[in-house]
Design a protein around this motif. Sequence first.
Motif, mmCIF file in Angstrom:
data_model
loop_
_atom_site.group_PDB
_atom_site.id
_atom_site.type_symbol
_atom_site.label_atom_id
_atom_site.label_comp_id
_atom_site.label_asym_id
_atom_site.label_seq_id
_atom_site.Cartn_x
_atom_site.Cartn_y
_atom_site.Cartn_z
ATOM 1 N N LYS A 88 42.589 40.733 34.206
ATOM 2 C CA LYS A 88 41.252 40.210 33.932
ATOM 3 C C LYS A 88 41.397 39.029 32.978
ATOM 4 N N SER A 140 39.061 37.019 31.364
ATOM 5 C CA SER A 140 38.218 37.081 30.170
ATOM 6 C C SER A 140 36.864 37.655 30.566
ATOM 7 N N ASP A 141 35.998 37.862 29.569
ATOM 8 C CA ASP A 141 34.645 38.321 29.874
ATOM 9 C C ASP A 141 33.853 37.234 30.589
ATOM 10 N N ALA A 142 34.105 35.972 30.241
ATOM 11 C CA ALA A 142 33.385 34.862 30.867
ATOM 12 C C ALA A 142 33.840 34.638 32.303
ATOM 13 N N ASP A 143 35.144 34.817 32.534
ATOM 14 C CA ASP A 143 35.707 34.627 33.872
ATOM 15 C C ASP A 143 36.652 35.802 34.155
ATOM 16 N N PRO A 144 36.140 36.877 34.732
ATOM 17 C CA PRO A 144 36.943 38.095 34.902
ATOM 18 C C PRO A 144 37.972 38.042 36.024
ATOM 19 N N MET A 177 42.434 35.356 25.800
ATOM 20 C CA MET A 177 41.013 35.022 25.875
ATOM 21 C C MET A 177 40.213 36.280 25.550
ATOM 22 N N ASP A 178 38.980 36.080 25.121
ATOM 23 C CA ASP A 178 38.143 37.213 24.740
ATOM 24 C C ASP A 178 37.845 38.086 25.960
ATOM 25 N N GLY A 179 38.203 39.358 25.871
ATOM 26 C CA GLY A 179 37.980 40.278 26.975
ATOM 27 C C GLY A 179 39.117 40.353 27.967
#
Length: 362
Positions: A63, A65-69, A84-86
């Motif tokens: 995954k 990130s949360d913005a681009d999973p 990246m975050d997430g």
Amino acid sequence: MAEEIKLFKVKIDNISVEVEPGTTILNAARKIGGEVVPPAMCYYSKLQGSGGKCRTCLVKVSKGSDADPRPMPKLVASCRTTVMDGMEVANITSPEVLDARKGVVEFLLLNHPLDCPVCDQAGECHLQDLSYEHGADSTRYEFKRRTFDKVDLGDHIKLHMTRCILCYRCVYTADQLTEKREHGILGRGDASEISTYISQSLDNDFIGNVIDVCPVGALTDQTFRFKNRVWFLKPVDAHRNCENPKCCGKTVLWMRGDEVFRVTARKDKYGEVEAFICDTCRFDKKEAKDWIIEGPRKIERNSVISQGHYVNTVKPKDPLVEVLDGRQPRLVFNIHSESQVNRPDIDLSQINGPAHSDDFKK
């Protein structure tokens, strides 16, 4: 008032950790510790630009990130990929990663000789550990292996290019730690090798640190070659007030009895030096009286060096005194003075190079 930095939440092998932006996946895994940490043969946190050469730290980003999973389409080098975050990363939980790592190890061992029984790096070699954990039990390579002649890079360093895996650590060390770099990568492709131009020698106050950063036995200490095995020596922490202001003076003395066989920088659990030391401390101070000894070095339990590492043990009583009713045994003769082989005035740690029979003849 300084703004508070927002931490990125990353999940590696289903374990969450919060790190600062710009942190690589490898360093995020090191914050977790344990088996989650990918192996790294070329990355060195204290050397700028290191990493991305050996590919042993490949991981799978399931995954982004949360913005681009969306997952990353291929395996990435964790030492060069920032989090990246997430982000969610799979290391030992991914069969694809383990299979790729096994293939990378096979490539690293294609031209590597089976020198472990005679190599001075045996017992503390990262390639040995990597091969044991991720290597195959046999090789499929049937062609002639790449070989090079041994080269003396000055009075203190021996280069076995046949063992080199081209991690570039020694090049970065000389480039960033010393005043001038006198060696680098020559040639291209299969002919690439670490060398100096027109056979120059490496001569600098800190050039001995290339021995410590080398993950294999390609760069070895000539003053220690073939003198002892590391698991027969007792590593102790020691320090001295070094005259060089750039040297920390904090080292590890590898001793057997009162003899100091070699001096190295202190390393952390990932095999990286805590602080670099000068060549005077490394090569010239080979007596216990030159140092302030702090105590035994903490060694990992699963290391072969720990087999002779005695801490907080009680010296056993001499049973001979009790057998003789308290009388001290009488020395009939001194074996050192009677023997035609042993000479007590010869100190093995002071011999320049491997010991020969001529060194003990009267």
